[in-house]
Design an enzyme around this catalytic site. Sequence first.
Site, PDB file in Angstrom:
ATOM      1  N   GLU A   2      -0.008  -1.044   5.735  1.00 30.25           N
ATOM      2  CA  GLU A   2       1.040  -0.542   6.629  1.00 30.25           C
ATOM      3  C   GLU A   2       0.865   0.945   6.928  1.00 30.25           C
ATOM      4  OE1 GLU A   2       4.946   1.047   7.951  1.00 30.25           O
ATOM      5  OE2 GLU A   2       3.740   1.620   6.207  1.00 30.25           O
ATOM      6  N   ASP A  61       0.841  -1.195   0.000  1.00 28.93           N
ATOM      7  CA  ASP A  61       0.000   0.000   0.000  1.00 28.93           C
ATOM      8  C   ASP A  61       0.873   1.240   0.000  1.00 28.93           C
ATOM      9  OD1 ASP A  61       0.694  -0.871   2.702  1.00 28.93           O
ATOM     10  OD2 ASP A  61      -0.512   0.828   3.406  1.00 28.93           O
TER      11      ASP A  61
END
Length: 460
Positions: A148, A85
């Site tokens: 994350e 991400d």
Amino acid sequence: MNWLNEIEKYKEDFISDLRGIIAIPSVKDTEKENAPFGEGCRKALDYMLELGRKEGFEVKDYNGYAGVISYGEGEESVGVLAHLDIVPIGEGWTKDPFGGEIVDGYMFGRGTVDDKGPAMAGFYALKMLKDNNIKLNKKIMLILGCDEESGMECMEYYVKHGEIPTMGFTPDADFPVIYGEKGGLNIRMKGTCNTVIKSMHAGDRPNIVIGKASLVVGEWNDSLMDMFDFYLKSNGLKGSVAYTGDEATLEIEGAFAHAAMPYNGVNAALHLLNFVGSAFQDKFAADTYYMLKDWQGKPLGIAIDGAYMGFLTMNTGIVDIENNEASIVIDIRYPNDADPDKIMEGFHKTAKELDYGLDIVLEHNMKPLFVDPNSELVQTLSGVYREYSKDTFTPNITIGGGTYAKKFPNFVAFGPEFPNRKSPEHMYVGGCHQKDEGVNVDDLLLSVGIYTASLEKLAK
């Protein structure tokens, strides 16, 4: 085997595969079936898992939260933790954030450094070990998460459902070895306020310094325009005013930065609050600015310089004000010798002294990471780094950023950014969470060599 020589054979394929993952806009989005963090993160995970399948690795999908590409067998295992991400793109880019364009040896794109480039480096480390038939005594697991940047819910899920490696590292920080990471607090100040600010919505994430912000006020006049111009000039800022009648929209441009290093940014939202507090004699804006203006938290009495991890840092990441209702989110990184309870006490005490109207709530506390710097893990990784980089001077360190290493025991952060690297003078190269994020391709290939040699030693 000299893995630096070996990676040269893979260079073109590596660049092509990295461009493929950079092209996927994997910003957290609306949850969908088998895609808990949105379609972009799902596509990025599918992309990496398909690369693993093509190479004959064992592949497992944990319902879109995370995926694992593994090589070898053994009762013990070595993990590489990376995330797919990315943070929102932001403004001011001069390169295509999804293009993977290479200019003068630098590849540009969101995620080239944080953390798609390192994730691909981990994958190619596994690929080279497999292609060269390196016999191992431990299984190697490349674990790829998808959340994350927004709270690590992906790893919370994986810890409950997946295999936990015996030891390992995350390629999501700096070289040499990062054996300690500060703890992280998210604090929200919310409630009803009395302010001239009619509307203000600034910041996307707590972990980004607000680089650009605007707000709407009433009772605007020419004398306030002169004051605003003076404020901008005296603080070296750019800004603008757009107004209709006596209602004005004020905008200030600051500088985006990672919340772990707020001193590298300029918080535009705090500057707007400072101006409104002074120009309008607005107590709420002035008190908010006073409490949050210092990145070390001195006005709150929470400043501390830790023995291993250095200063506590504080970043105001989100400011929402509408119809006299306010919500402000603060990101604090604290060293392992700080006390979170005392940090909260500092907020409450200062708020009481100021008669500050908002409630102050602790929403999240991620405890610090600390691994013995003399441990086998740290010393092995450090030795490989020094052998391959020829850097025998830079010490192993601690950081303010929070990585996946905090989620598993006996994990550290390890690269991919090298110390004392200078960007070319003729070209801006942004870092993590910044515009024109970019990476030196040769440095990234060097990190592949370091990761391959490290995994070989840890897994043999």
